[in-house]
Write an enzyme that holds these catalytic residues in place. Structure first.
Site, PDB file in Angstrom:
ATOM      1  N   ASP A  11      42.792  39.405  44.266  1.00 43.33           N
ATOM      2  CA  ASP A  11      42.226  40.659  44.863  1.00 43.33           C
ATOM      3  C   ASP A  11      41.387  40.232  45.914  1.00 43.33           C
ATOM      4  OD1 ASP A  11      41.707  43.294  45.335  1.00 43.33           O
ATOM      5  OD2 ASP A  11      39.871  43.024  44.098  1.00 43.33           O
ATOM      6  N   SER A  12      40.875  41.073  46.852  1.00 43.50           N
ATOM      7  CA  SER A  12      39.903  40.605  48.052  1.00 43.50           C
ATOM      8  C   SER A  12      38.476  40.569  47.350  1.00 43.50           C
ATOM      9  CB  SER A  12      39.844  42.049  48.961  1.00 43.50           C
ATOM     10  OG  SER A  12      39.547  42.916  48.241  1.00 43.50           O
ATOM     11  N   TYR A  43      39.473  43.724  52.552  1.00 45.87           N
ATOM     12  CA  TYR A  43      40.574  43.585  53.422  1.00 45.87           C
ATOM     13  C   TYR A  43      41.000  44.771  54.360  1.00 45.87           C
ATOM     14  CZ  TYR A  43      42.324  39.143  50.807  1.00 45.87           C
ATOM     15  OH  TYR A  43      42.062  37.938  50.352  1.00 45.87           O
ATOM     16  N   GLY A  44      40.467  45.975  53.685  1.00 48.67           N
ATOM     17  CA  GLY A  44      40.873  47.209  54.352  1.00 48.67           C
ATOM     18  C   GLY A  44      40.533  47.283  55.832  1.00 48.67           C
ATOM     19  N   CYS A  74      45.376  44.411  44.489  1.00 45.56           N
ATOM     20  CA  CYS A  74      44.846  44.842  45.724  1.00 45.56           C
ATOM     21  C   CYS A  74      45.749  45.879  46.364  1.00 45.56           C
ATOM     22  CB  CYS A  74      44.160  43.707  46.831  1.00 45.56           C
ATOM     23  SG  CYS A  74      43.730  44.395  48.347  1.00 45.56           S
ATOM     24  N   ASN A  75      45.244  47.247  46.669  1.00 43.42           N
ATOM     25  CA  ASN A  75      46.136  48.266  47.188  1.00 43.42           C
ATOM     26  C   ASN A  75      46.564  47.482  48.649  1.00 43.42           C
ATOM     27  OD1 ASN A  75      46.535  50.800  45.625  1.00 43.42           O
ATOM     28  ND2 ASN A  75      44.495  49.780  45.233  1.00 43.42           N
ATOM     29  N   GLU A 151      30.842  44.794  45.673  1.00 42.34           N
ATOM     30  CA  GLU A 151      30.675  43.293  45.784  1.00 42.34           C
ATOM     31  C   GLU A 151      29.261  42.903  45.524  1.00 42.34           C
ATOM     32  OE1 GLU A 151      33.098  40.858  45.754  1.00 42.34           O
ATOM     33  OE2 GLU A 151      34.582  42.619  45.370  1.00 42.34           O
ATOM     34  N   CYS A 183      42.352  51.993  45.441  1.00 40.12           N
ATOM     35  CA  CYS A 183      41.818  50.620  45.619  1.00 40.12           C
ATOM     36  C   CYS A 183      41.330  50.150  44.548  1.00 40.12           C
ATOM     37  CB  CYS A 183      40.487  50.719  46.694  1.00 40.12           C
ATOM     38  SG  CYS A 183      39.589  48.936  46.822  1.00 40.12           S
ATOM     39  N   HIS A 185      38.954  48.251  43.344  1.00 40.81           N
ATOM     40  CA  HIS A 185      37.600  48.204  43.457  1.00 40.81           C
ATOM     41  C   HIS A 185      36.903  49.636  42.533  1.00 40.81           C
ATOM     42  CE1 HIS A 185      37.291  44.838  45.885  1.00 40.81           C
ATOM     43  NE2 HIS A 185      36.363  44.507  45.484  1.00 40.81           N
TER      44      HIS A 185
END
Length: 258
Positions: A11-12, A43-44, A74-75, A151, A183, A185
């Protein structure tokens, strides 16, 4: 292929641990390696080319660790890069996408909300899926600031609460009865979200579906592990503290530059 090779998950950042948790719960005998590319989160807000390049880098790290299957937890990476990953690498890939179908199918108000990153909402794959549900009103909202706060470990901060209220209030006013979290997250925000949403609004994320799909693909293409009780591995290219805390400080998190 060796059944006892690990499952790779990337994932990011730390958000994909919500997907890892579902996989680990469903397939406890599988060895898992989780890769958090927190240095490059989120990443978005990146271009499609950047997302593909980062996804290839993460994939190659996990292939070097001898993974038998890779979950793109990760979407944004799924919707922008999974076609390229499947074309470039021989290993099976599992992706995650916003769960529009169950929300649209079960909605009584024919209005659903989707909270996701800009990269997911702008992607061709996402918009192709949305077109299938033209009888449902879909209220889209970019979760600006969410990933950065998560994060940093600021899930329950006043700033997060303010952002959530500002994004969710228009959805409530639009009469949604399902909220789709787009997402990996965002499941960590569910306790906060439930305090804001009326009780009748259902929350859907992709974790359980991704775990079931992982199990199905393993059974059909690769095979389930024969070994028992193997400790998962966690890697991050950022400060390991937040990832360790979100895992309940149960596992070692290895900081590695990649």
């Amino acid at each position: 292929m060796d059944n006892n090779k690990p499952i790779g998950i990337f994932d990011s950042g730390i958000g994909g641990t919500s997907i890892w948790s579902e996989i680990h719960q469903l397939l406890p005998d599988e060895k898992t390696i989780y890769l958090a590319d927190s240095k490059n989160a989120p990443y978005g807000q990146k271009s499609k080319a950047e997302i593909i390049a980062l996804s290839c880098k993460n994939t190659e790290f996990l292939l070097d660790m001898d993974c038998k299957l890779i979950v793109v937890a990760c979407n944004t990476a799924t919707t922008n890069a999974i076609q390229e990953l499947r074309a470039k690498y021989k290993v099976p890939f599992i992706g995650i996408e916003p769960a529009i179908k169950p929300a649209a199918t079960h909605s009584k108000t024919q209005t659903i909300g989707i909270l996701a990153t800009q990269g997911t909402l702008n992607s061709e794959l996402f918009n192709k899926n949305v077109e299938k549900f033209h009888n449902t009103k879909i209220v889209e909202q970019v979760g600006h600031g969410f990933v950065q706060l998560i994060e940093k470990g600021e899930i329950n901060s006043p700033e997060m609460t303010t952002l959530l209220k500002s994004y969710l209030t228009p959805m409530i006013e639009a009469n949604i009865d399902y909220l789709v979290l787009g997402c990996s997250h965002y499941p960590y925000l569910i306790p906060q979200i439930k305090k804001i949403l009326p009780a009748h609004i259902q929350i859907i994320d992709s974790g359980e579906a991704a775990a079931r799909q992982t199990q199905n693909v393993l059974k059909k293409k690769v095979g389930l592990s024969n070994l028992k009780n193997r400790e998962p591995l966690f890697y991050t290219n950022s400060d390991p503290k937040v990832l360790s805390e979100i895992l309940g400080n149960q596992y070692e998190v290895i900081e590695k530059n990649f």
